[in-house]
Design a protein around this motif. Structure first.
Motif, PDB file in Angstrom:
ATOM      1  N   GLU A  75       0.704  -1.199   0.030  1.00 39.71           N
ATOM      2  CA  GLU A  75      -0.155   0.096   0.037  1.00 39.71           C
ATOM      3  C   GLU A  75       0.812   1.253   0.012  1.00 39.71           C
ATOM      4  O   GLU A  75       1.848   1.282   0.452  1.00 39.71           O
ATOM      5  CB  GLU A  75      -0.912   0.195   1.378  1.00 39.71           C
ATOM      6  N   LEU A  76       0.555   2.319  -0.857  1.00 34.05           N
ATOM      7  CA  LEU A  76       1.064   3.675  -0.767  1.00 34.05           C
ATOM      8  C   LEU A  76       0.068   4.514  -0.062  1.00 34.05           C
ATOM      9  O   LEU A  76      -1.081   4.488  -0.659  1.00 34.05           O
ATOM     10  CB  LEU A  76       1.515   4.141  -2.113  1.00 34.05           C
ATOM     11  N   ASN A  77       0.337   5.303   0.700  1.00 37.38           N
ATOM     12  CA  ASN A  77      -0.394   6.368   1.473  1.00 37.38           C
ATOM     13  C   ASN A  77       0.212   7.597   1.201  1.00 37.38           C
ATOM     14  O   ASN A  77       1.399   7.955   1.499  1.00 37.38           O
ATOM     15  CB  ASN A  77      -0.501   5.978   3.086  1.00 37.38           C
ATOM     16  N   VAL A  78      -0.610   8.536   0.970  1.00 39.17           N
ATOM     17  CA  VAL A  78      -0.218   9.996   0.879  1.00 39.17           C
ATOM     18  C   VAL A  78      -1.347  10.556   1.702  1.00 39.17           C
ATOM     19  O   VAL A  78      -2.464  10.821   1.508  1.00 39.17           O
ATOM     20  CB  VAL A  78      -0.498  10.377  -0.569  1.00 39.17           C
ATOM     21  N   ASN A  79      -0.768  11.659   2.653  1.00 36.77           N
ATOM     22  CA  ASN A  79      -1.550  12.309   3.607  1.00 36.77           C
ATOM     23  C   ASN A  79      -1.622  13.814   2.948  1.00 36.77           C
ATOM     24  O   ASN A  79      -0.592  14.222   2.398  1.00 36.77           O
ATOM     25  CB  ASN A  79      -0.879  12.320   4.998  1.00 36.77           C
ATOM     26  N   ALA A  80      -2.581  14.651   3.621  1.00 33.68           N
ATOM     27  CA  ALA A  80      -2.431  16.140   3.221  1.00 33.68           C
ATOM     28  C   ALA A  80      -2.337  16.409   1.990  1.00 33.68           C
ATOM     29  O   ALA A  80      -1.199  17.192   1.494  1.00 33.68           O
ATOM     30  CB  ALA A  80      -1.424  16.790   4.178  1.00 33.68           C
TER      31      ALA A  80
END
Lengths: 114, 115
Positions: A75-80
């Motif tokens: 999984e790749l997560n990107v915040n904001a």
């Protein structure tokens, strides 16, 4: 054999939100890498995971994170999210970590941030 | 040090002609040089790759020429076909250190083959 699969295919998010992208490597492949491809440019390396551990990181802010699961999916997560995060996110898998092994790319997830 | 420079940015070739795309690199630690083909809306597909111990590799209509002393490598597409119209990327990867297995890509060449 199935190739690298990624989900979702397309995604539209609003600035400030977070997003999770998923990747399943080719069966038997233990290394997964993530790349960001902005329109008109070559892919840029974000992360490499091998045996569930981060083995390399590109020049991306801490808003980007990833993980690899026991079945080697990732999984790749990107915040904001920022407008500049709009891109095609590519996952590549290979048998192992070394440059001796070819990397095979999935179809990508097209992320649009509005 | 990590850059790979690709030229030309775009290329137009007639059917049956030879397409040539060039790449240059600075980091002599690079030890693997693949070429990828990408169609609109798709991920890059591995086309052919070469390592520094050989000067040329041929697979079908696709040939990589490698010049280690000049730090340059090129892709030749013989008998170019309209179906070859796509964006081509050269790349390089380095053995060892924190860049282990990381691919560094060129900017891409948009190839158009006219029938």
């Amino acid at each position: 054999d199935a190739g690298v699969t990624q989900s979702p295919t397309h995604l539209i998010k609003t600035r400030g939100q977070h997003v999770t992208l998923r990747c399943s490597p080719i069966s038997g492949h233990k290394s997964v890498s993530w790349y960001q491809q902005v329109l008109g440019q070559g892919p840029q390396f974000i992360f490499q995971y091998y045996e569930k551990e981060e083995r390399g990181r590109g020049n991306f802010p801490d808003r980007f994170s990833a993980r690899q699961f026991p079945n080697y999916s990732s999984e790749l997560n990107v915040n904001a999210l920022l407008l500049g995060d709009s891109a095609l996110y590519l996952c590549a898998s290979s048998l192992a970590r070394s440059s001796s092994y070819e990397q095979y790319f999935g179809p990508g997830t097209r992320l649009t941030v509005t | 040090q990590q850059q790979v420079k690709q030229s030309p940015q775009s290329l137009i070739v007639q059917k049956g002609g030879i397409s040539i795309i060039n790449c240059a690199y600075e980091n002599t630690a690079f030890d693997y040089f693949p070429w990828y083909q990408q169609f609109p809306g798709k991920g890059p597909a591995l086309l052919i790759a070469i390592r520094p111990d050989v000067s040329e590799k041929k697979e079908g209509r696709f040939t990589i020429s490698f010049n280690k002393s000049a730090k340059q490598f090129s892709l030749h597409i013989m008998d170019s076909q309209p179906g070859d119209s796509a964006t081509y990327f050269c790349a390089a990867s380095i053995a060892g250190g924190t860049s282990y297995g990381k691919l560094t890509f060129g900017q891409g060449t948009i190839l158009t083959v006219h029938p």
